[in-house]
Design an enzyme around this catalytic site. Structure first.
Site, PDB file in Angstrom:
ATOM      1  N   LYS A  11       0.831  -1.208   0.000  1.00  0.00           N
ATOM      2  CA  LYS A  11       0.000   0.000   0.000  1.00  0.00           C
ATOM      3  C   LYS A  11       0.872   1.267   0.000  1.00  0.00           C
ATOM      4  CE  LYS A  11      -3.977  -2.281   2.196  1.00  0.00           C
ATOM      5  NZ  LYS A  11      -5.018  -2.205   3.265  1.00  0.00           N
ATOM      6  N   ARG A  87      -1.668 -14.207   4.256  1.00  0.00           N
ATOM      7  CA  ARG A  87      -2.419 -13.568   5.353  1.00  0.00           C
ATOM      8  C   ARG A  87      -1.670 -13.765   6.678  1.00  0.00           C
ATOM      9  NH1 ARG A  87      -6.886 -10.261   4.105  1.00  0.00           N
ATOM     10  NH2 ARG A  87      -7.591 -10.724   6.213  1.00  0.00           N
ATOM     11  N   ARG A 104       2.662  -6.324   9.060  1.00  0.00           N
ATOM     12  CA  ARG A 104       1.944  -5.180   9.630  1.00  0.00           C
ATOM     13  C   ARG A 104       2.522  -4.766  10.984  1.00  0.00           C
ATOM     14  NH1 ARG A 104      -3.962  -7.147   7.375  1.00  0.00           N
ATOM     15  NH2 ARG A 104      -4.115  -5.669   5.648  1.00  0.00           N
ATOM     16  N   GLU A 128      -9.477 -10.774  -7.788  1.00  0.00           N
ATOM     17  CA  GLU A 128      -8.536  -9.662  -7.605  1.00  0.00           C
ATOM     18  C   GLU A 128      -7.355  -9.759  -8.574  1.00  0.00           C
ATOM     19  OE1 GLU A 128      -9.637  -9.006  -2.879  1.00  0.00           O
ATOM     20  OE2 GLU A 128      -7.603  -9.622  -3.427  1.00  0.00           O
TER      21      GLU A 128
HETATM   22  P1  RTP Z   1      -7.049  -5.848   3.108  1.00  0.00           P
HETATM   23  O1  RTP Z   1      -8.368  -6.193   2.431  1.00  0.00           O
HETATM   24  O2  RTP Z   1      -6.568  -4.465   2.790  1.00  0.00           O
HETATM   25  O3  RTP Z   1      -6.021  -6.912   2.878  1.00  0.00           O
HETATM   26  O4  RTP Z   1      -7.278  -5.840   4.692  1.00  0.00           O
HETATM   27  P2  RTP Z   1      -8.046  -6.907   5.558  1.00  0.00           P
HETATM   28  O5  RTP Z   1      -8.585  -8.009   4.701  1.00  0.00           O
HETATM   29  O6  RTP Z   1      -7.146  -7.286   6.686  1.00  0.00           O
HETATM   30  O7  RTP Z   1      -9.247  -6.036   6.129  1.00  0.00           O
HETATM   31  P3  RTP Z   1     -10.681  -5.730   5.474  1.00  0.00           P
HETATM   32  O8  RTP Z   1     -11.709  -6.058   6.493  1.00  0.00           O
HETATM   33  O9  RTP Z   1     -10.787  -6.357   4.124  1.00  0.00           O
HETATM   34  O10 RTP Z   1     -10.638  -4.148   5.324  1.00  0.00           O
HETATM   35  C1  RTP Z   1     -10.001  -3.527   4.222  1.00  0.00           C
HETATM   36  C2  RTP Z   1      -9.212  -2.340   4.722  1.00  0.00           C
HETATM   37  O11 RTP Z   1     -10.111  -1.361   5.241  1.00  0.00           O
HETATM   38  C3  RTP Z   1      -9.518  -0.728   6.357  1.00  0.00           C
HETATM   39  N1  RTP Z   1     -10.353  -0.900   7.528  1.00  0.00           N
HETATM   40  N2  RTP Z   1     -10.592   0.049   8.355  1.00  0.00           N
HETATM   41  N3  RTP Z   1     -11.524   1.599  10.548  1.00  0.00           N
HETATM   42  C4  RTP Z   1     -11.871   0.317  10.444  1.00  0.00           C
HETATM   43  O12 RTP Z   1     -12.576  -0.244  11.254  1.00  0.00           O
HETATM   44  C5  RTP Z   1     -11.380  -0.433   9.313  1.00  0.00           C
HETATM   45  N4  RTP Z   1     -11.635  -1.701   9.068  1.00  0.00           N
HETATM   46  C6  RTP Z   1     -10.986  -1.994   7.922  1.00  0.00           C
HETATM   47  C7  RTP Z   1      -8.173  -1.363   6.609  1.00  0.00           C
HETATM   48  O13 RTP Z   1      -7.171  -0.526   6.059  1.00  0.00           O
HETATM   49  C8  RTP Z   1      -8.255  -2.676   5.865  1.00  0.00           C
HETATM   50  O14 RTP Z   1      -6.996  -3.085   5.424  1.00  0.00           O
HETATM   51 MG    MG Z   2      -9.712  -7.657   2.972  1.00  0.00          MG
END
Ligand code: RTP
Ligand code: MG
Length: 139
Positions: A11, A87, A104, A128
């Site tokens: 990112k 992951r 991270r 994706e």
């Molecule tokens: P990513 O898709 O980026 O790999 O991250 P992830 O699966 O670990 O998390 P996801 O639930 O898919 O959320 C995508 C991105 O949104 C932001 N986020 N912010 N403020 C919040 O509660 C919140 N929750 C998610 C994060 O930057 C996350 O990577």
């Molecule tokens: Mg995600």
């Protein structure tokens, strides 16, 4: 174990920190192979489309702003159980909760600027990868 492919994004925060090489080393050390890669400045429409699943979430606007704030490095990783392995080495979404030694934990600042993306399931990985790479860019 089955050989899989997954989509990874370094990112804008991590690209700006100049740690692409250190993150690539983590992929390689874990047995993941980089089989396609490109650096790209995402447009607003590209970032919105990529994270469309989150379009109704309160953080969507901030997420799109962040993902378009600078170039990202996008790669396809291949290896045994690549989706889960990636992951695992990424660590939890919130770096404050990420296990020691994960990408991270070591490179991310906050839940918004959290260094890397990784596909979360076989279906999303296929979608994706196709979102960013055409068939002639993959072999
Ligand atoms: P990513 O898709 O980026 O790999 O991250 P992830 O699966 O670990 O998390 P996801 O639930 O898919 O959320 C995508 C991105 O949104 C932001 N986020 N912010 N403020 C919040 O509660 C919140 N929750 C998610 C994060 O930057 C996350 O990577
Ligand atoms: Mg995600």
């Amino acid at each position: 174990m089955s050989k899989e492919r997954t989509l990874s994004i370094i990112k804008p925060d991590a690209v700006a920190k100049n740690v692409i090489g250190q993150i690539y080393q983590r992929f390689e050390d874990s047995g993941l192979k980089i089989v396609a890669a490109k650096m790209k400045q995402l447009s607003q429409a590209e970032a919105e489309g990529f994270y469309a699943v989150h379009s109704e979430r309160p953080f969507f606007g901030d997420l799109v702003s962040f993902m378009t704030s600078g170039p990202v490095m996008i790669q396809v990783l291949e290896g045994d159980d690549a989706i889960t392995k990636n992951r695992d080495i990424m660590g939890a979404t919130n770096p404050k909760e990420a296990a020691a030694g994960t990408i991270r934990a070591d490179f991310a600042e906050s839940i918004d600027a959290n260094a890397v993306h990784g596909s979360d399931a076989p279906e999303t990985a296929a979608q994706e990868i196709a979102y960013f790479f055409s068939s002639i860019e993959l072999n």
